[in-house]
Write a protein that holds these residues in place. Sequence first.
Motif, PDB file in Angstrom:
ATOM      1  N   ASP A  68      -9.065   8.436  -2.523  1.00 19.14           N
ATOM      2  CA  ASP A  68      -8.926   9.698  -1.811  1.00 19.14           C
ATOM      3  C   ASP A  68      -7.842   9.500  -0.754  1.00 19.14           C
ATOM      4  O   ASP A  68      -7.971   8.629   0.122  1.00 19.14           O
ATOM      5  CB  ASP A  68     -10.237  10.094  -1.129  1.00 19.14           C
ATOM      6  N   GLN A  69      -6.792  10.293  -0.856  1.00 21.99           N
ATOM      7  CA  GLN A  69      -5.703  10.134   0.095  1.00 21.99           C
ATOM      8  C   GLN A  69      -6.061  10.740   1.447  1.00 21.99           C
ATOM      9  O   GLN A  69      -7.030  11.492   1.575  1.00 21.99           O
ATOM     10  CB  GLN A  69      -4.436  10.767  -0.477  1.00 21.99           C
ATOM     11  N   ARG A  70      -5.295  10.388   2.445  1.00 24.26           N
ATOM     12  CA  ARG A  70      -5.560  10.873   3.808  1.00 24.26           C
ATOM     13  C   ARG A  70      -5.778  12.386   3.831  1.00 24.26           C
ATOM     14  O   ARG A  70      -5.075  13.134   3.182  1.00 24.26           O
ATOM     15  CB  ARG A  70      -4.371  10.546   4.719  1.00 24.26           C
ATOM     16  N   SER A  92       4.681   8.903   6.208  1.00 23.65           N
ATOM     17  CA  SER A  92       4.821   7.444   6.117  1.00 23.65           C
ATOM     18  C   SER A  92       3.474   6.771   5.904  1.00 23.65           C
ATOM     19  O   SER A  92       3.346   5.851   5.086  1.00 23.65           O
ATOM     20  CB  SER A  92       5.478   6.909   7.395  1.00 23.65           C
ATOM     21  N   LYS A  93       2.445   7.229   6.579  1.00 20.62           N
ATOM     22  CA  LYS A  93       1.144   6.584   6.492  1.00 20.62           C
ATOM     23  C   LYS A  93       0.512   6.745   5.112  1.00 20.62           C
ATOM     24  O   LYS A  93      -0.121   5.815   4.599  1.00 20.62           O
ATOM     25  CB  LYS A  93       0.212   7.131   7.576  1.00 20.62           C
ATOM     26  N   ILE A  94       0.685   7.915   4.498  1.00 18.07           N
ATOM     27  CA  ILE A  94       0.075   8.124   3.183  1.00 18.07           C
ATOM     28  C   ILE A  94       0.731   7.228   2.139  1.00 18.07           C
ATOM     29  O   ILE A  94       0.087   6.768   1.195  1.00 18.07           O
ATOM     30  CB  ILE A  94       0.123   9.612   2.787  1.00 18.07           C
ATOM     31  N   VAL A  95       2.020   6.931   2.323  1.00 21.87           N
ATOM     32  CA  VAL A  95       2.714   5.997   1.428  1.00 21.87           C
ATOM     33  C   VAL A  95       2.218   4.572   1.658  1.00 21.87           C
ATOM     34  O   VAL A  95       1.959   3.821   0.705  1.00 21.87           O
ATOM     35  CB  VAL A  95       4.234   6.095   1.639  1.00 21.87           C
ATOM     36  N   ARG A  96       2.037   4.197   2.896  1.00 19.46           N
ATOM     37  CA  ARG A  96       1.575   2.837   3.211  1.00 19.46           C
ATOM     38  C   ARG A  96       0.134   2.615   2.763  1.00 19.46           C
ATOM     39  O   ARG A  96      -0.240   1.488   2.403  1.00 19.46           O
ATOM     40  CB  ARG A  96       1.734   2.581   4.708  1.00 19.46           C
ATOM     41  N   ASP A  97      -0.670   3.661   2.742  1.00 19.27           N
ATOM     42  CA  ASP A  97      -2.035   3.535   2.207  1.00 19.27           C
ATOM     43  C   ASP A  97      -2.003   3.128   0.731  1.00 19.27           C
ATOM     44  O   ASP A  97      -2.851   2.359   0.266  1.00 19.27           O
ATOM     45  CB  ASP A  97      -2.791   4.856   2.348  1.00 19.27           C
ATOM     46  N   THR A  98      -1.029   3.653  -0.003  1.00 16.88           N
ATOM     47  CA  THR A  98      -0.899   3.291  -1.421  1.00 16.88           C
ATOM     48  C   THR A  98      -0.584   1.808  -1.571  1.00 16.88           C
ATOM     49  O   THR A  98      -1.053   1.156  -2.507  1.00 16.88           O
ATOM     50  CB  THR A  98       0.197   4.139  -2.087  1.00 16.88           C
ATOM     51  N   GLN A  99       0.196   1.269  -0.647  1.00 13.28           N
ATOM     52  CA  GLN A  99       0.477  -0.160  -0.687  1.00 13.28           C
ATOM     53  C   GLN A  99      -0.787  -0.981  -0.463  1.00 13.28           C
ATOM     54  O   GLN A  99      -0.965  -2.045  -1.066  1.00 13.28           O
ATOM     55  CB  GLN A  99       1.541  -0.525   0.349  1.00 13.28           C
ATOM     56  N   ALA A 100      -1.684  -0.481   0.373  1.00  7.96           N
ATOM     57  CA  ALA A 100      -2.960  -1.179   0.586  1.00  7.96           C
ATOM     58  C   ALA A 100      -3.755  -1.251  -0.717  1.00  7.96           C
ATOM     59  O   ALA A 100      -4.367  -2.279  -1.036  1.00  7.96           O
ATOM     60  CB  ALA A 100      -3.771  -0.466   1.666  1.00  7.96           C
ATOM     61  N   VAL A 101      -3.741  -0.159  -1.488  1.00  7.62           N
ATOM     62  CA  VAL A 101      -4.446  -0.147  -2.770  1.00  7.62           C
ATOM     63  C   VAL A 101      -3.757  -1.095  -3.751  1.00  7.62           C
ATOM     64  O   VAL A 101      -4.422  -1.831  -4.498  1.00  7.62           O
ATOM     65  CB  VAL A 101      -4.506   1.282  -3.348  1.00  7.62           C
ATOM     66  N   ARG A 102      -2.441  -1.106  -3.750  1.00  5.74           N
ATOM     67  CA  ARG A 102      -1.721  -2.019  -4.643  1.00  5.74           C
ATOM     68  C   ARG A 102      -2.074  -3.477  -4.337  1.00  5.74           C
ATOM     69  O   ARG A 102      -2.309  -4.273  -5.256  1.00  5.74           O
ATOM     70  CB  ARG A 102      -0.218  -1.818  -4.500  1.00  5.74           C
ATOM     71  N   LEU A 103      -2.106  -3.816  -3.062  1.00  8.01           N
ATOM     72  CA  LEU A 103      -2.424  -5.200  -2.692  1.00  8.01           C
ATOM     73  C   LEU A 103      -3.844  -5.564  -3.130  1.00  8.01           C
ATOM     74  O   LEU A 103      -4.089  -6.695  -3.565  1.00  8.01           O
ATOM     75  CB  LEU A 103      -2.247  -5.394  -1.187  1.00  8.01           C
ATOM     76  N   ARG A 104      -4.787  -4.627  -3.046  1.00  5.93           N
ATOM     77  CA  ARG A 104      -6.138  -4.892  -3.520  1.00  5.93           C
ATOM     78  C   ARG A 104      -6.137  -5.102  -5.033  1.00  5.93           C
ATOM     79  O   ARG A 104      -6.783  -6.021  -5.550  1.00  5.93           O
ATOM     80  CB  ARG A 104      -7.065  -3.731  -3.150  1.00  5.93           C
ATOM     81  N   ALA A 105      -5.399  -4.262  -5.748  1.00  3.56           N
ATOM     82  CA  ALA A 105      -5.333  -4.399  -7.208  1.00  3.56           C
ATOM     83  C   ALA A 105      -4.706  -5.735  -7.602  1.00  3.56           C
ATOM     84  O   ALA A 105      -5.162  -6.384  -8.558  1.00  3.56           O
ATOM     85  CB  ALA A 105      -4.531  -3.244  -7.797  1.00  3.56           C
ATOM     86  N   GLU A 106      -3.680  -6.152  -6.889  1.00  7.20           N
ATOM     87  CA  GLU A 106      -3.038  -7.438  -7.183  1.00  7.20           C
ATOM     88  C   GLU A 106      -3.994  -8.594  -6.913  1.00  7.20           C
ATOM     89  O   GLU A 106      -4.005  -9.587  -7.658  1.00  7.20           O
ATOM     90  CB  GLU A 106      -1.772  -7.590  -6.356  1.00  7.20           C
TER      91      GLU A 106
END
Length: 317
Positions: A68-70, A92-106
């Motif tokens: 769920d996005q911001r 900017s923050k909504i884009v950086r949240d996606t990076q948090a999900v990517r790091l979890r997936a990795e």
Amino acid sequence: MSHDRPALPDASVLDSLTGAALRLYRSRPAGRPRLVLLILHGLAEHAGRYARVMEELAAHGVASYAHDQRGHGSTTAQDAPLRRFASRHGASKIVRDTQAVRLRAEADHPGIPIVVLGHSMGGLVALNFARTFGSGLAGLLVWNSNFDTGPSVAAGRLALRTERALKGSDVASAVFARATFESWAKSVPGARTPVDWLTHDATVVDRYIADPLCGWTPTVSMAEDVIELIRAASRETNLADLPRELPIHCLGGSEDPATRGGAAVERLAERLRHAGSRRVETLIVRGARHETLNETEPMRGRAIAALHAFLASVSAD
């Protein structure tokens, strides 16, 4: 088609460095996945609506993540109540949240290729994400998104500034609603509901209407951030930041008022190629409205087939 509601995938909370507590859904195949897909939902909906496609992906060996996005669903943040990305720097923050999900997936699936799919507003986020964090991505799908800029967007920005000056930034934007949802509702002759522009599937439409987490009007603040996402990814110099060999798939529906019947999707593909992207595919699904993943058959089948073909092509790279 079956209208049984699939069970929601595993849900958890993921803390983003932006300060958001992201509601995260994960679906995994029985064995080691061949690919991981991050799904970014659209405006005024939530990630739980993607349970069906996540279930289908797992059956084909693909792990998927959707959050769920911001300002949406069950995600929380001190500066992001429902209908607002953030008090400042929301785009900017909504884009950086996606990076948090990517790091979890990795972390969950080390060494597995990662692809991002964004629908509508999610496509705006996905393309800006790939501009900033695209290194190492295996693929990008930008579906049902409109990045067109021009006089109407400039006029919209001015109208939103005026609305903010008169009403504040945290009220529902009548300006945005008139230019988008209300306008799109008029595009369907003899419409049964105001949101028939989403899909021909009446069951999906009725569930959307009944869902308290769907169908609301964004605040002035969120509307301004949406326009910023469009403007940021519309500049050719910014599109040139994308990895040139990143496979990109652009998809739209020929009856989608949000993308001018797919014309905005084709325009995006042209701009991507002009900016230097070498691997861009485009598909306009004849007859489909806005939510191609929620369309009736055979339109949904065409979209799903295109998704699987793209994922197969990038996993073979």
